[in-house]
Design a protein around this motif. Structure first.
Motif, PDB file in Angstrom:
ATOM      1  N   ARG A  96       0.822  -1.210   0.000  1.00  0.00           N
ATOM      2  CA  ARG A  96       0.000   0.000   0.000  1.00  0.00           C
ATOM      3  C   ARG A  96       0.860   1.267   0.000  1.00  0.00           C
ATOM      4  NH1 ARG A  96      -5.539  -0.418   1.275  1.00  0.00           N
ATOM      5  NH2 ARG A  96      -5.493   1.702   2.133  1.00  0.00           N
ATOM      6  N   ALA A  97       2.114   1.144   0.463  1.00  0.00           N
ATOM      7  CA  ALA A  97       3.033   2.289   0.444  1.00  0.00           C
ATOM      8  C   ALA A  97       3.783   2.408  -0.872  1.00  0.00           C
ATOM      9  CB  ALA A  97       4.021   2.175   1.601  1.00  0.00           C
ATOM     10  N   GLY A  98       3.491   1.525  -1.815  1.00  0.00           N
ATOM     11  CA  GLY A  98       4.142   1.597  -3.118  1.00  0.00           C
ATOM     12  C   GLY A  98       5.497   0.927  -3.177  1.00  0.00           C
ATOM     13  N   VAL A  99       5.781   0.040  -2.224  1.00  0.00           N
ATOM     14  CA  VAL A  99       7.054  -0.682  -2.212  1.00  0.00           C
ATOM     15  C   VAL A  99       6.877  -2.013  -2.933  1.00  0.00           C
ATOM     16  CG1 VAL A  99       8.817  -1.748  -0.752  1.00  0.00           C
ATOM     17  CG2 VAL A  99       7.709   0.374  -0.017  1.00  0.00           C
ATOM     18  N   PRO A 100       7.670  -2.290  -3.987  1.00  0.00           N
ATOM     19  CA  PRO A 100       7.575  -3.591  -4.651  1.00  0.00           C
ATOM     20  C   PRO A 100       7.848  -4.700  -3.635  1.00  0.00           C
ATOM     21  CG  PRO A 100       8.879  -2.061  -5.965  1.00  0.00           C
ATOM     22  CD  PRO A 100       8.662  -1.397  -4.640  1.00  0.00           C
ATOM     23  N   THR A 101       6.889  -5.604  -3.473  1.00  0.00           N
ATOM     24  CA  THR A 101       6.948  -6.579  -2.385  1.00  0.00           C
ATOM     25  C   THR A 101       6.564  -7.962  -2.886  1.00  0.00           C
ATOM     26  OG1 THR A 101       6.349  -4.866  -0.779  1.00  0.00           O
ATOM     27  CG2 THR A 101       6.051  -7.160  -0.096  1.00  0.00           C
ATOM     28  N   GLU A 102       7.382  -8.937  -2.510  1.00  0.00           N
ATOM     29  CA  GLU A 102       7.115 -10.347  -2.829  1.00  0.00           C
ATOM     30  C   GLU A 102       6.938 -11.089  -1.512  1.00  0.00           C
ATOM     31  OE1 GLU A 102       9.302 -14.150  -5.088  1.00  0.00           O
ATOM     32  OE2 GLU A 102       9.986 -12.088  -5.452  1.00  0.00           O
ATOM     33  N   LEU A 103       5.784 -11.713  -1.334  1.00  0.00           N
ATOM     34  CA  LEU A 103       5.446 -12.415  -0.095  1.00  0.00           C
ATOM     35  C   LEU A 103       5.181 -13.888  -0.381  1.00  0.00           C
ATOM     36  CD1 LEU A 103       4.502 -12.530   2.934  1.00  0.00           C
ATOM     37  CD2 LEU A 103       2.207 -11.951   2.073  1.00  0.00           C
ATOM     38  N   HIS A 104       5.774 -14.758   0.446  1.00  0.00           N
ATOM     39  CA  HIS A 104       5.507 -16.191   0.355  1.00  0.00           C
ATOM     40  C   HIS A 104       5.122 -16.713   1.732  1.00  0.00           C
ATOM     41  CE1 HIS A 104       7.146 -16.694  -3.740  1.00  0.00           C
ATOM     42  NE2 HIS A 104       7.979 -15.727  -3.377  1.00  0.00           N
ATOM     43  N   VAL A 105       3.991 -17.409   1.803  1.00  0.00           N
ATOM     44  CA  VAL A 105       3.542 -18.072   3.024  1.00  0.00           C
ATOM     45  C   VAL A 105       3.515 -19.567   2.743  1.00  0.00           C
ATOM     46  CG1 VAL A 105       1.671 -18.349   4.686  1.00  0.00           C
ATOM     47  CG2 VAL A 105       2.164 -16.085   3.730  1.00  0.00           C
ATOM     48  N   TYR A 106       4.243 -20.342   3.566  1.00  0.00           N
ATOM     49  CA  TYR A 106       4.392 -21.771   3.310  1.00  0.00           C
ATOM     50  C   TYR A 106       3.502 -22.586   4.236  1.00  0.00           C
ATOM     51  CZ  TYR A 106       8.231 -20.427   0.344  1.00  0.00           C
ATOM     52  OH  TYR A 106       8.966 -19.861  -0.670  1.00  0.00           O
ATOM     53  N   PRO A 107       2.537 -23.310   3.670  1.00  0.00           N
ATOM     54  CA  PRO A 107       1.628 -24.110   4.491  1.00  0.00           C
ATOM     55  C   PRO A 107       2.397 -25.150   5.307  1.00  0.00           C
ATOM     56  CG  PRO A 107       0.845 -23.960   2.220  1.00  0.00           C
ATOM     57  CD  PRO A 107       2.237 -23.406   2.230  1.00  0.00           C
ATOM     58  N   GLY A 108       1.963 -25.344   6.532  1.00  0.00           N
ATOM     59  CA  GLY A 108       2.542 -26.396   7.366  1.00  0.00           C
ATOM     60  C   GLY A 108       3.923 -26.105   7.896  1.00  0.00           C
ATOM     61  N   ALA A 109       4.428 -24.882   7.711  1.00  0.00           N
ATOM     62  CA  ALA A 109       5.796 -24.547   8.101  1.00  0.00           C
ATOM     63  C   ALA A 109       5.795 -23.761   9.412  1.00  0.00           C
ATOM     64  CB  ALA A 109       6.487 -23.739   7.017  1.00  0.00           C
ATOM     65  N   PHE A 110       6.595 -24.227  10.361  1.00  0.00           N
ATOM     66  CA  PHE A 110       6.759 -23.542  11.641  1.00  0.00           C
ATOM     67  C   PHE A 110       7.971 -22.615  11.570  1.00  0.00           C
ATOM     68  CE2 PHE A 110       8.230 -28.009  11.882  1.00  0.00           C
ATOM     69  CZ  PHE A 110       9.607 -27.794  11.854  1.00  0.00           C
ATOM     70  N   HIS A 111       8.198 -21.859  12.631  1.00  0.00           N
ATOM     71  CA  HIS A 111       9.330 -20.941  12.672  1.00  0.00           C
ATOM     72  C   HIS A 111      10.637 -21.725  12.564  1.00  0.00           C
ATOM     73  CE1 HIS A 111      11.159 -17.072  13.477  1.00  0.00           C
ATOM     74  NE2 HIS A 111      12.004 -17.650  14.318  1.00  0.00           N
ATOM     75  N   GLY A 112      11.525 -21.250  11.675  1.00  0.00           N
ATOM     76  CA  GLY A 112      12.806 -21.925  11.511  1.00  0.00           C
ATOM     77  C   GLY A 112      12.732 -23.208  10.716  1.00  0.00           C
ATOM     78  N   TYR A 113      11.684 -23.387   9.913  1.00  0.00           N
ATOM     79  CA  TYR A 113      11.502 -24.634   9.164  1.00  0.00           C
ATOM     80  C   TYR A 113      12.690 -24.968   8.264  1.00  0.00           C
ATOM     81  CZ  TYR A 113      10.405 -21.694   5.148  1.00  0.00           C
ATOM     82  OH  TYR A 113      10.481 -20.769   4.132  1.00  0.00           O
ATOM     83  N   GLN A 114      13.501 -23.978   7.914  1.00  0.00           N
ATOM     84  CA  GLN A 114      14.605 -24.225   6.990  1.00  0.00           C
ATOM     85  C   GLN A 114      15.720 -25.070   7.590  1.00  0.00           C
ATOM     86  OE1 GLN A 114      15.373 -20.136   6.002  1.00  0.00           O
ATOM     87  NE2 GLN A 114      14.096 -20.199   4.183  1.00  0.00           N
TER      88      GLN A 114
END
Length: 331
Positions: free
Chosen positions: A270-288
């Motif tokens: 909404r502030a005009g910043v090019p933004t790419e968002l990914h939400v990963y189903p079933g993933a907890f914090h630190g899943y990597q």
């Protein structure tokens, strides 16, 4: 609510690798000592490491680790990496394998910051440490073989929160231009601690509401949710997000930070910043930490692709003959 049934089965086994943390004033020292005693992960082949102490007038120098691929081209881009740990533990040494992997994948110099931990170093101390490292990176870019016009900042968890705060600080001081802020499940909003309507399916694993309250209280030096918290300490407090660099943000659907991260991405758009968002189903914090899981490979590839487009814009504008942008990485 027990959300065990919602976990991606490919990452569920990683939870057994994590002992519970005694994140209390009495237990924090033992947590840090145990982490310091853990074996340091090796650097990837073909990456060098240099320890540098960045001087500051009237303050202790900031330690950084500089990771450089052996095959680096002249005038390479640079990435400032900020480690996680709830603002109270962690080190660039623990992230050296990750920093080296990014250096190779991005054909870039990666500088990892050893910022002062809380509660000994309360806000704005940690973000000022990171700013000192960023300013040094920018001023000494030529010595490092880096094109100072192609610098990105990146971090995970509390490091993602510091990255977001650092982007605000760099925008407001106007000294160091940035091509991207790269936020991996960032810790952005102290008010998540005090919400009257917590998400019932987030925060059961790895980083819990109890840990979150401890981390924020230590970082802020006051009660989370208090009035007057600086946006450089908790980036979600910023009223104006315009003028920030293009942003990549990823988070798991079971992560305690899910809603604050999605809301931050919405506000950036909404502030005009090019933004790419990914939400990963079933993933907890630190899943990597489940390094071989498909979701980890996918998130790494998408992240590297976004960073490469920002750091190597000329290459991104010239597709390869195989039809890709050259950003796919076998993690």
């Amino acid at each position: 609510m027990d959300t065990t049934h919602l976990i991606d089965p490919d990452i569920a086994g990683a939870l057994a690798l994590l002992p519970p943390l005694d994140l209390t004033p009495e237990g924090l020292g033992a947590v840090r000592a145990a982490m310091a005693a853990a074996p340091t992960p090796p650097l990837p082949d073909g990456v060098s490491e240099e320890e540098v102490f960045v001087p500051r007038e009237g303050k202790e120098p900031v330690r950084v680790l500089v990771h450089r691929p052996a095959s680096l081209a002249p005038d390479a881009p640079g990435v400032l990496w900020i480690h996680g740990g709830g603002y109270v533990f962690g080190s660039p040494d623990a992230d050296r394998a990750l920093s080296g992997t990014y250096a190779l994948a991005l054909d870039a110099v990666v500088v990892s910051v050893d910022y002062g931990l809380s509660p000994e170093n309360v806000a704005p101390g940690p973000v000022e440490d990171c700013y000192a490292a960023l300013r040094w990176f920018h001023e000494h870019a030529a010595d490092l073989g880096v094109d100072r016009s192609r610098l990105a900042i990146a971090g995970a968890s509390a490091g993602g929160g510091l990255t977001a705060g650092l982007a605000l600080l760099a925008r407001d001081r106007g000294e160091v231009p940035l091509v991207m802020q790269f936020l991996v499940y960032p810790m952005l909003d102290d008010r998540t601690v005090t919400t009257d309507d917590p998400n019932p399916v987030t925060g059961q694993f790895v980083w819990t509401p109890t840990y979150n309250e401890f981390g924020w209280r230590a970082h802020l030096g006051t009660d989370p949710g208090s009035a007057g918290i600086s946006p450089y300490a908790a980036a979600a407090r910023a009223e104006d997000l315009s003028g920030l660099p293009p942003t990549f943000l990823e988070v798991g659907a079971l992560d305690l930070f899910l809603e604050e991260d999605v809301e931050y991405a919405r506000r950036l758009v909404r502030a005009g910043v090019p933004t790419e968002l990914h939400v990963y189903p079933g993933a907890f914090h630190g899943y990597q930490m489940a390094v071989d899981a498909p979701v980890t490979r996918t998130s790494f590839q998408l992240g590297v692709s976004a960073l490469r487009r920002a750091l190597h814009p000329a290459a991104a504008e010239t597709p390869r003959q195989d039809g890709t942008d050259g950003a796919t990485v076998d993690g």
